[in-house]
Design an enzyme around this catalytic site. Structure first.
Site, PDB file in Angstrom:
ATOM      1  N   HIS A  74      70.891  70.886 119.833  1.00 18.09           N
ATOM      2  CA  HIS A  74      72.015  71.261 118.974  1.00 18.09           C
ATOM      3  C   HIS A  74      73.365  70.871 119.570  1.00 18.09           C
ATOM      4  O   HIS A  74      74.385  71.455 119.187  1.00 18.09           O
ATOM      5  CB  HIS A  74      71.993  72.772 118.731  1.00 18.09           C
ATOM      6  CG  HIS A  74      70.805  73.248 117.965  1.00 18.09           C
ATOM      7  ND1 HIS A  74      70.567  72.910 116.659  1.00 18.09           N
ATOM      8  CD2 HIS A  74      69.773  74.043 118.330  1.00 18.09           C
ATOM      9  CE1 HIS A  74      69.454  73.479 116.234  1.00 18.09           C
ATOM     10  NE2 HIS A  74      68.942  74.155 117.240  1.00 18.09           N
ATOM     11  N   GLU A 106      59.327  79.993 116.616  1.00 17.85           N
ATOM     12  CA  GLU A 106      60.470  80.148 115.708  1.00 17.85           C
ATOM     13  C   GLU A 106      60.104  79.826 114.260  1.00 17.85           C
ATOM     14  O   GLU A 106      61.001  79.635 113.434  1.00 17.85           O
ATOM     15  CB  GLU A 106      61.618  79.241 116.173  1.00 17.85           C
ATOM     16  CG  GLU A 106      61.236  77.778 116.294  1.00 17.85           C
ATOM     17  CD  GLU A 106      62.357  76.879 116.789  1.00 17.85           C
ATOM     18  OE1 GLU A 106      63.505  77.351 116.874  1.00 17.85           O
ATOM     19  OE2 GLU A 106      62.074  75.706 117.060  1.00 17.85           O
ATOM     20  N   ASP A 141      65.988  80.965 114.005  1.00 17.77           N
ATOM     21  CA  ASP A 141      65.154  80.064 113.205  1.00 17.77           C
ATOM     22  C   ASP A 141      63.946  80.795 112.626  1.00 17.77           C
ATOM     23  O   ASP A 141      63.476  80.459 111.532  1.00 17.77           O
ATOM     24  CB  ASP A 141      64.705  78.868 114.045  1.00 17.77           C
ATOM     25  CG  ASP A 141      65.769  77.793 114.114  1.00 17.77           C
ATOM     26  OD1 ASP A 141      66.261  77.384 113.048  1.00 17.77           O
ATOM     27  OD2 ASP A 141      66.117  77.362 115.220  1.00 17.77           O
TER      28      ASP A 141
END
Length: 263
Positions: free
Chosen positions: A46, A147, A173
């Site tokens: 990310h 997740e 997530d």
């Protein structure tokens, strides 16, 4: 602490302190490397950290075991991070036990996996190539992220995958996968994490928190609750979080002194 010692500490279920890195400044990494953390996780999923920046961070962190979160469950991403000298890998986007097996295989040399041979930094650029190749499968840290609903549904099978060293809980997530985003503290999410944690503890699988602990003791992600759940591998902070909190704290101090001086 080297990777073998770190994995042994995790297997003993001893609390283990680490930190997230998302900034590419090598001077920040060098300072973090001197703190004495058990491990550092570098996020390349990310963030804007590119391959050259990643290698610089790995060098600057020195002897602190560095675990790289790769952008996805891709052998090419995994191989390149390991060949730069990462102690291990955190693999996101795991949807099934088969995905977990593929993640492990990408981190291991044959016959245990499919990682291609060509280490650079970890073999001291070829000076210790045979020594590294002989030890790499045992020392490389493999963490997968829990997740998604799919991997939760198959978690019993995931726990049977050989070569996993830990599972990281990705609450945000997971809430998205459950159709509950942005409410990652929803009781249904926490109940799902509790169920995963119970199974992991029963199987002796170390659990890592994806989130740093909340200061609020009532939060499901507080220090007390994370430790109670059995998430004993904890990122105590992040580099950007420390900058935010430090700057805000000093701004509050400034404002308090100005207010007192004006009264």
């Amino acid at each position: 602490m080297n990777a073998i010692e770190l994995k042994a500490k995790w297997r003993r279920d001893e609390p283990s302190a680490g930190m997230w890195m998302s900034l590419s400044d090598i001077t920040v990494a060098e300072m973090i490397g001197d703190v004495g953390l058990d491990w550092v996780a570098i996020d390349t999923e990310h963030t804007a950290i590119d391959l050259q920046s990643l290698q610089n961070l790995l060098i600057a962190l020195g002897d602190t075991p560095s675990i790289v979160r790769v952008p996805g469950n891709d052998p090419l991403h995994i191989k390149r991070a390991l060949d730069m000298g990462a102690a291990g890998i955190i693999v996101p986007h795991i949807y099934s036990a088969e995905d977990a097996r593929l993640a492990v295989a990408a981190c291991k040399y044959p016959p245990l996996g499919l990682r291609g041979t060509g280490p650079r930094r970890p073999s001291r650029y070829g000076l210790e190539e045979k020594e590294y190749l002989a030890a790499a499968n045992a020392s490389t840290i493999v963490v997968i992220m829990i997740e998604t609903v799919g991997v939760v549904d198959e978690f019993d099978a995931v726990l049977e995958v050989e070569g996993l060293d830990a599972c990281m809980i990705g609450a945000v997530d997971l809430s998205a996968s459950m159709g509950l985003l942005p409410n990652f503290d929803d009781p249904r999410v926490i109940s799902t994490i509790d169920r995963v944690a119970r199974k992991a503890r029963a199987a002796g699988m170390p659990l890592m928190s994806g989130r740093s602990p909340d200061a609020d003791a009532s939060s499901p992600f507080s220090w007390k609750n994370l430790l109670k759940q059995g998430l004993h591998i904890i990122p105590i902070a992040s580099d950007q979080g420390l900058i935010f909190s430090g700057a805000r704290e000093m701004l509050d101090v400034f404002r308090a002194h100005v207010a007192n001086g004006a009264s």
